[in-house]
Design a protein around this motif. Structure first.
Motif, PDB file in Angstrom:
ATOM      1  N   TYR A  74      32.023  22.363 -70.917  1.00  0.00           N
ATOM      2  CA  TYR A  74      33.405  22.110 -71.335  1.00  0.00           C
ATOM      3  C   TYR A  74      34.205  21.484 -70.196  1.00  0.00           C
ATOM      4  O   TYR A  74      34.950  20.509 -70.393  1.00  0.00           O
ATOM      5  CB  TYR A  74      34.051  23.428 -71.763  1.00  0.00           C
ATOM      6  N   PHE A  75      34.032  22.029 -68.993  1.00  0.00           N
ATOM      7  CA  PHE A  75      34.749  21.510 -67.826  1.00  0.00           C
ATOM      8  C   PHE A  75      34.338  20.072 -67.527  1.00  0.00           C
ATOM      9  O   PHE A  75      35.190  19.223 -67.226  1.00  0.00           O
ATOM     10  CB  PHE A  75      34.479  22.395 -66.606  1.00  0.00           C
ATOM     11  N   ILE A  76      33.035  19.790 -67.598  1.00  0.00           N
ATOM     12  CA  ILE A  76      32.552  18.433 -67.337  1.00  0.00           C
ATOM     13  C   ILE A  76      33.164  17.450 -68.337  1.00  0.00           C
ATOM     14  O   ILE A  76      33.638  16.369 -67.975  1.00  0.00           O
ATOM     15  CB  ILE A  76      31.021  18.376 -67.395  1.00  0.00           C
ATOM     16  N   THR A  77      33.187  17.831 -69.609  1.00  0.00           N
ATOM     17  CA  THR A  77      33.707  16.936 -70.647  1.00  0.00           C
ATOM     18  C   THR A  77      35.210  16.741 -70.519  1.00  0.00           C
ATOM     19  O   THR A  77      35.716  15.619 -70.641  1.00  0.00           O
ATOM     20  CB  THR A  77      33.363  17.493 -72.039  1.00  0.00           C
ATOM     21  N   ILE A 204      38.504   9.654 -76.925  1.00  0.00           N
ATOM     22  CA  ILE A 204      37.576  10.113 -77.965  1.00  0.00           C
ATOM     23  C   ILE A 204      36.149   9.725 -77.607  1.00  0.00           C
ATOM     24  O   ILE A 204      35.195  10.493 -77.826  1.00  0.00           O
ATOM     25  CB  ILE A 204      37.967   9.525 -79.333  1.00  0.00           C
ATOM     26  N   GLY A 205      35.989   8.525 -77.053  1.00  0.00           N
ATOM     27  CA  GLY A 205      34.655   8.096 -76.635  1.00  0.00           C
ATOM     28  C   GLY A 205      34.071   8.993 -75.560  1.00  0.00           C
ATOM     29  O   GLY A 205      32.894   9.366 -75.612  1.00  0.00           O
ATOM     30  N   HIS A 206      34.891   9.364 -74.565  1.00  0.00           N
ATOM     31  CA  HIS A 206      34.429  10.277 -73.512  1.00  0.00           C
ATOM     32  C   HIS A 206      34.135  11.658 -74.090  1.00  0.00           C
ATOM     33  O   HIS A 206      33.136  12.291 -73.729  1.00  0.00           O
ATOM     34  CB  HIS A 206      35.488  10.384 -72.418  1.00  0.00           C
ATOM     35  N   TRP A 207      35.012  12.136 -74.964  1.00  0.00           N
ATOM     36  CA  TRP A 207      34.860  13.494 -75.494  1.00  0.00           C
ATOM     37  C   TRP A 207      33.591  13.635 -76.342  1.00  0.00           C
ATOM     38  O   TRP A 207      32.901  14.654 -76.283  1.00  0.00           O
ATOM     39  CB  TRP A 207      36.085  13.860 -76.324  1.00  0.00           C
ATOM     40  N   SER A 209      30.857  11.775 -76.113  1.00  0.00           N
ATOM     41  CA  SER A 209      29.673  11.202 -75.480  1.00  0.00           C
ATOM     42  C   SER A 209      28.627  12.274 -75.156  1.00  0.00           C
ATOM     43  O   SER A 209      28.955  13.348 -74.660  1.00  0.00           O
ATOM     44  CB  SER A 209      30.071  10.460 -74.201  1.00  0.00           C
ATOM     45  N   TYR A 210      27.396  11.971 -75.441  1.00  0.00           N
ATOM     46  CA  TYR A 210      26.273  12.839 -75.083  1.00  0.00           C
ATOM     47  C   TYR A 210      25.070  12.034 -74.577  1.00  0.00           C
ATOM     48  O   TYR A 210      24.229  12.558 -73.839  1.00  0.00           O
ATOM     49  CB  TYR A 210      25.827  13.661 -76.298  1.00  0.00           C
ATOM     50  N   PHE A 211      24.997  10.743 -74.949  1.00  0.00           N
ATOM     51  CA  PHE A 211      23.820   9.951 -74.632  1.00  0.00           C
ATOM     52  C   PHE A 211      23.647   9.775 -73.127  1.00  0.00           C
ATOM     53  O   PHE A 211      22.522   9.871 -72.612  1.00  0.00           O
ATOM     54  CB  PHE A 211      23.912   8.587 -75.318  1.00  0.00           C
ATOM     55  N   ASP A 212      24.734   9.493 -72.405  1.00  0.00           N
ATOM     56  CA  ASP A 212      24.614   9.302 -70.955  1.00  0.00           C
ATOM     57  C   ASP A 212      24.164  10.586 -70.268  1.00  0.00           C
ATOM     58  O   ASP A 212      23.391  10.554 -69.310  1.00  0.00           O
ATOM     59  CB  ASP A 212      25.924   8.792 -70.355  1.00  0.00           C
ATOM     60  N   SER A 213      24.636  11.726 -70.745  1.00  0.00           N
ATOM     61  CA  SER A 213      24.192  12.997 -70.175  1.00  0.00           C
ATOM     62  C   SER A 213      22.709  13.245 -70.474  1.00  0.00           C
ATOM     63  O   SER A 213      21.982  13.791 -69.634  1.00  0.00           O
ATOM     64  CB  SER A 213      25.039  14.148 -70.738  1.00  0.00           C
ATOM     65  N   MET A 214      22.257  12.843 -71.638  1.00  0.00           N
ATOM     66  CA  MET A 214      20.875  13.066 -72.044  1.00  0.00           C
ATOM     67  C   MET A 214      19.904  12.170 -71.282  1.00  0.00           C
ATOM     68  O   MET A 214      18.802  12.600 -70.926  1.00  0.00           O
ATOM     69  CB  MET A 214      20.743  12.830 -73.548  1.00  0.00           C
ATOM     70  N   VAL A 215      20.290  10.915 -71.010  1.00  0.00           N
ATOM     71  CA  VAL A 215      19.372   9.935 -70.446  1.00  0.00           C
ATOM     72  C   VAL A 215      19.490   9.827 -68.931  1.00  0.00           C
ATOM     73  O   VAL A 215      18.481   9.686 -68.232  1.00  0.00           O
ATOM     74  CB  VAL A 215      19.610   8.552 -71.092  1.00  0.00           C
ATOM     75  N   LEU A 222      25.663  19.024 -64.871  1.00  0.00           N
ATOM     76  CA  LEU A 222      26.295  17.779 -65.326  1.00  0.00           C
ATOM     77  C   LEU A 222      26.212  17.608 -66.835  1.00  0.00           C
ATOM     78  O   LEU A 222      26.602  16.571 -67.365  1.00  0.00           O
ATOM     79  CB  LEU A 222      25.638  16.575 -64.642  1.00  0.00           C
ATOM     80  N   THR A 223      25.718  18.618 -67.536  1.00  0.00           N
ATOM     81  CA  THR A 223      25.598  18.533 -68.991  1.00  0.00           C
ATOM     82  C   THR A 223      26.975  18.485 -69.639  1.00  0.00           C
ATOM     83  O   THR A 223      27.845  19.295 -69.321  1.00  0.00           O
ATOM     84  CB  THR A 223      24.818  19.739 -69.534  1.00  0.00           C
ATOM     85  N   THR A 224      27.166  17.541 -70.543  1.00  0.00           N
ATOM     86  CA  THR A 224      28.437  17.445 -71.261  1.00  0.00           C
ATOM     87  C   THR A 224      28.447  18.390 -72.452  1.00  0.00           C
ATOM     88  O   THR A 224      27.408  18.885 -72.895  1.00  0.00           O
ATOM     89  CB  THR A 224      28.685  16.011 -71.740  1.00  0.00           C
ATOM     90  N   LEU A 225      29.622  18.623 -72.981  1.00  0.00           N
ATOM     91  CA  LEU A 225      29.778  19.576 -74.080  1.00  0.00           C
ATOM     92  C   LEU A 225      28.996  19.147 -75.310  1.00  0.00           C
ATOM     93  O   LEU A 225      28.314  19.965 -75.953  1.00  0.00           O
ATOM     94  CB  LEU A 225      31.262  19.733 -74.415  1.00  0.00           C
ATOM     95  N   GLN A 226      29.087  17.878 -75.671  1.00  0.00           N
ATOM     96  CA  GLN A 226      28.419  17.416 -76.885  1.00  0.00           C
ATOM     97  C   GLN A 226      26.900  17.484 -76.753  1.00  0.00           C
ATOM     98  O   GLN A 226      26.200  17.806 -77.728  1.00  0.00           O
ATOM     99  CB  GLN A 226      28.853  15.989 -77.227  1.00  0.00           C
ATOM    100  N   TYR A 227      26.374  17.195 -75.559  1.00  0.00           N
ATOM    101  CA  TYR A 227      24.933  17.305 -75.357  1.00  0.00           C
ATOM    102  C   TYR A 227      24.494  18.764 -75.389  1.00  0.00           C
ATOM    103  O   TYR A 227      23.422  19.090 -75.928  1.00  0.00           O
ATOM    104  CB  TYR A 227      24.541  16.662 -74.025  1.00  0.00           C
TER     105      TYR A 227
END
Length: 292
Positions: A74-77, A204-207, A209-215, A222-227
């Motif tokens: 949550y903090f990262i996102t 909204i795009g940043h919030w 986002s999960y693909f950059d965290s995954m790849v 560094l894991t984002t909330l959506q990932y």
């Protein structure tokens, strides 16, 4: 004078029905997640929960609030959304201001280079190699630097800047204002609708986002909330993370209801912020895209 009652035509009735149906299709999935997040997990697996929780419980949210990994994500996102949006608006607005000026040297050449990138890209592997080459792989800067600039956003902001009265610029120049002062004291303050609109798109795009965290990352920090939510949805097991619950409560918790509770917690900021920016949205996109 009495106000005449409006007569609804068949077209009006059909339009109202379609809009009601469309609204239901948009709202019900969120409502379904909400009622699922307040239902006991084992009872939810039996199905049949469509309008209200059958066995109400708040234990799902208790588990979510005690999940340290979720709050780290949550903090990262949140941080990347705030910083990334601010940096992107500053950089994109600066380029847009330069591209909006007729006296910019080689303007047509720069404009062609920008448009070219909208239609052609190197693809995932070349981009991955560039991320490695720049030392951004598995770093927090990965979330900020590649997202600093958008050609599409630049074009919209530049068109809005171009539509501003030229007399304001001339008067400021006579008073000794330079280009940076013209940008920050005239162009940006008079362009609140388009800046807010582009800022909303970027946030909204940043919030989401999960693909950059995954790849492009390996560290869990560094894991984002959506990932993180995607990992929870794909997981068949639930880790209580050391959360102490009564046995009769813990045995009724499942991954599905915990995921529902996590999703509701994740969308709350967007639900509260979005209504305050919608008043700028229509005006900003229409003027930014049509004038110039």
């Amino acid at each position: 004078m009495k106000k005449r009652a409006r007569k609804y035509t068949a077209f009006d009735v059909v339009l109202i029905v379609l809009f009601c149906l469309f609204s239901f299709l948009m709202i019900y999935p969120v409502y379904y997640v909400l009622i699922g997040s307040f239902n006991e997990g084992m009872d939810y697996l039996s199905g049949g929960i469509y309008l209200f929780p059958r066995k109400f419980t708040a234990a799902n949210y208790y588990v979510v609030f005690e999940d340290a990994k979720l709050w780290q994500a949550y903090f990262i996102t949140v941080s990347r959304t705030v910083l990334g949006t601010a940096i992107a608006l500053w950089f994109t607005a600066t380029v847009a201001y330069a591209m909006s000026r007729k006296e910019l040297p080689f303007k047509n050449f720069f404009y062609f280079l920008n448009i070219f990138t909208m239609f052609f890209s190197g693809g995932l592997i070349p981009f991955f190699l560039i991320i490695n080459l720049l030392g951004l792989y598995d770093t927090y800067w990965l979330y900020l630097i590649p997202c600093m600039y958008s050609v599409y956003h630049m074009i919209i902001i530049a068109n809005y800047f171009r539509a501003l009265p030229e007399e304001l610029r001339e008067a400021a120049v006579l008073d000794g204002a330079g280009e940076w002062r013209l940008l920050y004291t005239i162009a940006i303050p008079l362009s609140t609708p388009v800046i807010a609109t582009v800022g909303l798109w970027t946030a909204i795009g940043h919030w989401n986002s999960y693909f950059d965290s995954m790849v492009y990352t390996q560290s869990e920090s560094l894991t984002t909330l959506q990932y993180y939510l995607m990992q929870m949805i794909n997981s068949k097991n639930i880790d209580l993370g050391g959360v102490t619950l009564p046995d009769n409560v813990a045995e009724n918790i499942t991954a599905e209801v915990i995921t529902f509770a996590s999703i509701m917690v994740s969308i709350l900021p967007v639900m509260f912020i979005f209504p305050f920016l919608t008043r700028f949205f229509e005006k900003g996109i229409m003027i930014g895209s049509l004038k110039g």
